[in-house]
Design a protein around this motif. Structure first.
Motif, mmCIF file in Angstrom:
data_model
loop_
_atom_site.group_PDB
_atom_site.id
_atom_site.type_symbol
_atom_site.label_atom_id
_atom_site.label_comp_id
_atom_site.label_asym_id
_atom_site.label_seq_id
_atom_site.Cartn_x
_atom_site.Cartn_y
_atom_site.Cartn_z
ATOM 1 N N TYR A 1 16.711 -6.087 14.841
ATOM 2 C CA TYR A 1 16.090 -4.931 15.525
ATOM 3 C C TYR A 1 16.204 -3.644 14.695
ATOM 4 C CZ TYR A 1 16.687 -7.918 19.779
ATOM 5 O OH TYR A 1 16.696 -8.938 20.696
ATOM 6 N N PRO A 2 17.438 -3.247 14.295
ATOM 7 C CA PRO A 2 17.519 -2.004 13.516
ATOM 8 C C PRO A 2 16.843 -2.094 12.156
ATOM 9 C CG PRO A 2 19.703 -3.007 13.784
ATOM 10 C CD PRO A 2 18.764 -3.777 14.649
ATOM 11 N N VAL A 3 16.769 -3.310 11.605
ATOM 12 C CA VAL A 3 16.092 -3.444 10.303
ATOM 13 C C VAL A 3 14.601 -3.149 10.470
ATOM 14 C CG1 VAL A 3 15.485 -5.066 8.454
ATOM 15 C CG2 VAL A 3 17.793 -5.102 9.429
ATOM 16 N N LEU A 4 13.999 -3.695 11.534
ATOM 17 C CA LEU A 4 12.565 -3.446 11.769
ATOM 18 C C LEU A 4 12.321 -1.966 12.066
ATOM 19 C CD1 LEU A 4 11.619 -6.592 13.906
ATOM 20 C CD2 LEU A 4 11.113 -6.162 11.491
ATOM 21 N N ALA A 5 13.277 -1.352 12.770
ATOM 22 C CA ALA A 5 13.137 0.087 13.052
ATOM 23 C C ALA A 5 13.193 0.877 11.749
ATOM 24 C CB ALA A 5 14.248 0.542 14.000
ATOM 25 N N ALA A 6 14.093 0.477 10.856
ATOM 26 C CA ALA A 6 14.215 1.191 9.573
ATOM 27 C C ALA A 6 12.934 1.030 8.752
ATOM 28 C CB ALA A 6 15.420 0.670 8.804
ATOM 29 N N ILE A 7 12.312 -0.142 8.823
ATOM 30 C CA ILE A 7 11.064 -0.362 8.076
ATOM 31 C C ILE A 7 9.975 0.574 8.600
ATOM 32 C CG2 ILE A 7 9.200 -2.041 7.638
ATOM 33 C CD1 ILE A 7 11.422 -4.237 7.682
ATOM 34 N N HIS A 8 9.932 0.729 9.928
ATOM 35 C CA HIS A 8 8.928 1.611 10.541
ATOM 36 C C HIS A 8 9.355 3.080 10.440
ATOM 37 C CE1 HIS A 8 5.576 2.500 13.156
ATOM 38 N NE2 HIS A 8 6.345 3.000 14.115
ATOM 39 N N ASP A 9 10.578 3.288 9.969
ATOM 40 C CA ASP A 9 11.165 4.626 9.840
ATOM 41 C C ASP A 9 11.225 5.340 11.190
ATOM 42 O OD1 ASP A 9 12.454 6.611 8.528
ATOM 43 O OD2 ASP A 9 10.696 7.451 7.532
ATOM 44 N N THR A 10 11.756 4.616 12.156
ATOM 45 C CA THR A 10 11.922 5.189 13.490
ATOM 46 C C THR A 10 13.409 5.107 13.857
ATOM 47 O OG1 THR A 10 10.843 5.212 15.675
ATOM 48 C CG2 THR A 10 11.602 3.074 14.899
ATOM 49 N N PRO A 11 13.934 6.067 14.597
ATOM 50 C CA PRO A 11 15.371 6.084 14.850
ATOM 51 C C PRO A 11 15.840 4.979 15.815
ATOM 52 C CG PRO A 11 14.358 8.218 15.331
ATOM 53 C CD PRO A 11 13.245 7.250 15.144
ATOM 54 N N VAL A 12 17.145 4.722 15.776
ATOM 55 C CA VAL A 12 17.757 3.693 16.632
ATOM 56 C C VAL A 12 18.863 4.337 17.461
ATOM 57 C CG1 VAL A 12 19.019 1.495 16.677
ATOM 58 C CG2 VAL A 12 17.364 1.951 14.844
ATOM 59 N N ALA A 13 18.781 4.204 18.789
ATOM 60 C CA ALA A 13 19.885 4.627 19.653
ATOM 61 C C ALA A 13 20.684 3.367 19.976
ATOM 62 C CB ALA A 13 19.348 5.263 20.927
ATOM 63 N N ARG A 14 21.962 3.376 19.650
ATOM 64 C CA ARG A 14 22.802 2.182 19.849
ATOM 65 C C ARG A 14 23.661 2.385 21.088
ATOM 66 N NH1 ARG A 14 22.952 -0.546 14.733
ATOM 67 N NH2 ARG A 14 21.799 0.681 13.205
ATOM 68 N N ILE A 15 23.511 1.501 22.047
ATOM 69 C CA ILE A 15 24.255 1.611 23.311
ATOM 70 C C ILE A 15 25.195 0.403 23.392
ATOM 71 C CG2 ILE A 15 24.041 1.695 25.836
ATOM 72 C CD1 ILE A 15 21.197 2.894 25.344
ATOM 73 N N SER A 16 26.502 0.683 23.494
ATOM 74 C CA SER A 16 27.469 -0.428 23.457
ATOM 75 C C SER A 16 27.460 -1.221 24.757
ATOM 76 C CB SER A 16 28.888 0.099 23.246
ATOM 77 O OG SER A 16 28.955 0.707 22.002
ATOM 78 N N LEU A 17 27.550 -2.524 24.619
ATOM 79 C CA LEU A 17 27.694 -3.386 25.796
ATOM 80 C C LEU A 17 29.104 -3.237 26.355
ATOM 81 C CD1 LEU A 17 25.943 -6.539 24.365
ATOM 82 C CD2 LEU A 17 25.175 -5.233 26.348
ATOM 83 N N CYS A 18 29.293 -3.586 27.629
ATOM 84 C CA CYS A 18 30.623 -3.526 28.243
ATOM 85 C C CYS A 18 31.502 -4.637 27.658
ATOM 86 C CB CYS A 18 30.514 -3.730 29.750
ATOM 87 S SG CYS A 18 29.458 -2.523 30.538
ATOM 88 N N GLU A 19 32.796 -4.573 27.974
ATOM 89 C CA GLU A 19 33.770 -5.573 27.505
ATOM 90 C C GLU A 19 33.307 -6.994 27.807
ATOM 91 O OE1 GLU A 19 36.770 -6.094 25.680
ATOM 92 O OE2 GLU A 19 35.797 -4.226 25.103
ATOM 93 N N ASP A 20 32.707 -7.178 29.012
ATOM 94 C CA ASP A 20 32.296 -8.538 29.406
ATOM 95 C C ASP A 20 30.872 -8.855 28.946
ATOM 96 O OD1 ASP A 20 30.772 -6.945 30.999
ATOM 97 O OD2 ASP A 20 31.323 -7.886 32.895
ATOM 98 N N TRP A 21 30.346 -8.073 28.013
ATOM 99 C CA TRP A 21 29.031 -8.281 27.393
ATOM 100 C C TRP A 21 27.873 -7.963 28.333
ATOM 101 C CZ3 TRP A 21 29.343 -9.083 22.241
ATOM 102 C CH2 TRP A 21 30.562 -9.556 21.755
ATOM 103 N N SER A 22 28.167 -7.364 29.477
ATOM 104 C CA SER A 22 27.072 -6.977 30.377
ATOM 105 C C SER A 22 26.547 -5.604 29.945
ATOM 106 C CB SER A 22 27.556 -6.945 31.826
ATOM 107 O OG SER A 22 28.546 -5.939 31.963
ATOM 108 N N LEU A 23 25.376 -5.249 30.486
ATOM 109 C CA LEU A 23 24.780 -3.941 30.165
ATOM 110 C C LEU A 23 25.499 -2.854 30.956
ATOM 111 C CD1 LEU A 23 21.093 -5.083 30.443
ATOM 112 C CD2 LEU A 23 22.145 -4.158 28.362
ATOM 113 N N PRO A 24 25.759 -1.709 30.341
ATOM 114 C CA PRO A 24 26.390 -0.633 31.110
ATOM 115 C C PRO A 24 25.460 -0.157 32.221
ATOM 116 C CG PRO A 24 25.760 0.134 28.902
ATOM 117 C CD PRO A 24 25.481 -1.342 28.945
ATOM 118 N N ASP A 25 26.055 0.313 33.325
ATOM 119 C CA ASP A 25 25.246 0.721 34.475
ATOM 120 C C ASP A 25 24.303 1.874 34.141
ATOM 121 O OD1 ASP A 25 26.343 -1.211 35.997
ATOM 122 O OD2 ASP A 25 27.898 0.083 36.886
ATOM 123 N N ASP A 26 24.707 2.692 33.171
ATOM 124 C CA ASP A 26 23.854 3.851 32.850
ATOM 125 C C ASP A 26 22.923 3.557 31.664
ATOM 126 O OD1 ASP A 26 25.736 3.708 30.885
ATOM 127 O OD2 ASP A 26 26.303 5.832 30.940
#
Ligand SMILES: Cc1ncc(COP(=O)(O)O)c(C=O)c1O
Length: 395
Positions: free
Chosen positions: A152-177
């Motif tokens: 994903y970030p490699v394709l974004a870099a090719i298109h020269d578009t920024p990447v916002a990285r949001i960390s997953l929770c400890e149990d690998w679920s998506l954060p509520d926010d």
């Protein structure tokens, strides 16, 4: 040095043509972002057929007979002509398989091409320096829940578009926010892989629906379902017109569930307006006639692929239990791989990876945060999994 810098150096030179003889100013033709790019590192593809290959999440069983027969029947005349540009027969077969309309489907050269097309279609490349980048107030790029598929970030870099990285929770679920953070970052495309890679964690679709709803009017939500064939549920309900979500795009591939990684065939499912937009950016003939024919047969004979899903799921359970019996920590997986941590008293994951390789068994090791102490193991045939377990016992 990037192209702009090279050009600038050239312009600064007092003597016309001297640039060609400057030893310390190598000329480069790449855009700066391409020059700076660290390309995607695919899993190893060893040449020895005898290798037990549990590293790139291929299906260990062969493709359906119907697919092989369909390929064998492609004649010279079909190869002489260009293929149908938007793979209509495939889209009709997919529409029937998933209870959608062909307008909700786009065929692509692997799921990877769909990712690239989505970024091209929805994300803003950074403006040239000095052209309003700072005051645009909208980063316009992708948001990803990490760690995940490093393409994903490699394709974004090719298109020269920024990447916002949001960390997953400890149990690998998506954060509520998650949705709030995508919006705050000004991203135009949020990518969630579900079931998650490399953990195998599955988010139930109602949680994804809530995220999609919050993102309406802000960003497209792409749900990468590369591994969904091995899971108990998918996100297809989000495409039901009654839900009124115009921003959901699902990625599917024939690489894993249908044993066709070598064919390079993926597809996108979404609302007609998103799919229409994607069609505008595709290559004129992005999938070839052999791939279209095989992919159409694969969907028409899904029952044959489904058998392999059942076998993989049964082996997933057995391998997980066998590793747990050897004191490995194994995450519950809804995919065709396990993310497993060796016991503290055993060798480190990186070392086990090397030792397995010496014994002809390839698994995947990621030298990344949260993954360094783990191995990702693709579910193989019972014989391959037994070979892995014996090798681990010997180690
Ligand atoms: C998370 C994820 N998404 C998408 C893909 C794309 O698969 P393909 O291009 O083979 O269809 C992969 C392949 O490994 C993957 O792991």
């Amino acid at each position: 040095m990037g192209f702009h810098a090279a050009v600038r150096s050239r312009i600064d030179l007092p003597v016309e043509g001297a640039v060609l003889t400057m030893p310390d100013l190598p000329m480069t033709y790449e855009r700066t972002n391409i020059e700076d790019l660290t390309p995607y590192t695919p899993g190893e593809q060893p040449r020895h057929v005898r290798m037990v290959k549990l590293n790139t999440n291929e299906n260990p069983y062969p493709p359906a007979q119907a697919v092989l027969q369909a390929i064998a029947q492609v004649g010279g005349e079909s190869l002489r002509r260009y293929p149908p540009p938007s793979a209509d027969a495939f889209r009709e077969a997919a529409a029937e398989a998933f209870n959608l309309s062909p307008e909700q489907i786009i065929a692509t050269n692997g799921g990877d091409e769909l990712l690239r097309m989505a970024i091209t279609t929805f994300c803003l490349p950074r403006p040239p320096v000095g052209r309003g980048g700072a005051d645009r107030g909208d980063m316009g790029g992708i948001a990803v829940a990490e760690p995940s598929y490093s393409l994903y970030p490699v394709l974004a870099a090719i298109h020269d578009t920024p990447v916002a990285r949001i960390s997953l929770c400890e149990d690998w679920s998506l954060p509520d926010d998650f949705a709030r953070r995508v919006i705050d970052a000004g991203a135009r495309l949020a990518i969630i892989v579900n079931p998650h890679a490399p953990s195998g964690h599955l988010e139930p679709w109602p949680k994804l629906e809530a995220i999609a709803r919050q993102l309406v009017g802000h960003a497209v939500l792409m749900i990468d379902e590369a591994y969904v064939d091995f899971a108990v549920s998918d996100a297809l309900p989000l495409l039901d017109a009654s839900r009124g979500l115009d921003n959901v795009l699902l990625l599917r591939t024939l690489s894993k569930g249908y044993s066709l990684a070598g064919l390079r065939f993926g597809f996108g499912l979404g609302g007609p307006s998103l799919i229409n937009a994607l069609h505008k950016v595709r290559d004129s003939y992005n999938t070839d006639i052999l791939a279209q024919t095989a992919a159409t047969a694969a969907l028409k004979h899904r029952d044959q692929a489904r058998e392999s899903w059942q076998r993989v799921m049964a082996e997933r359970r057995r391998l997980g239990e066998s590793l747990a019996a050897r004191s490995w920590q194994v995450l519950p997986s809804e995919s065709n791989f396990l993310l497993a941590t060796p016991p503290a008293k055993a060798a480190a994951a990186a070392e086990i990876y090397q030792l397995l390789k010496q014994q002809g068994i390839c698994v995947r090791y990621f030298d990344e945060d949260r993954l360094r102490d783990k191995l990702r193991i693709t579910i193989g045939t019972p014989e391959q999994n037994d070979a892995l377990l014996s090798a681990l016992d010997a180690i």
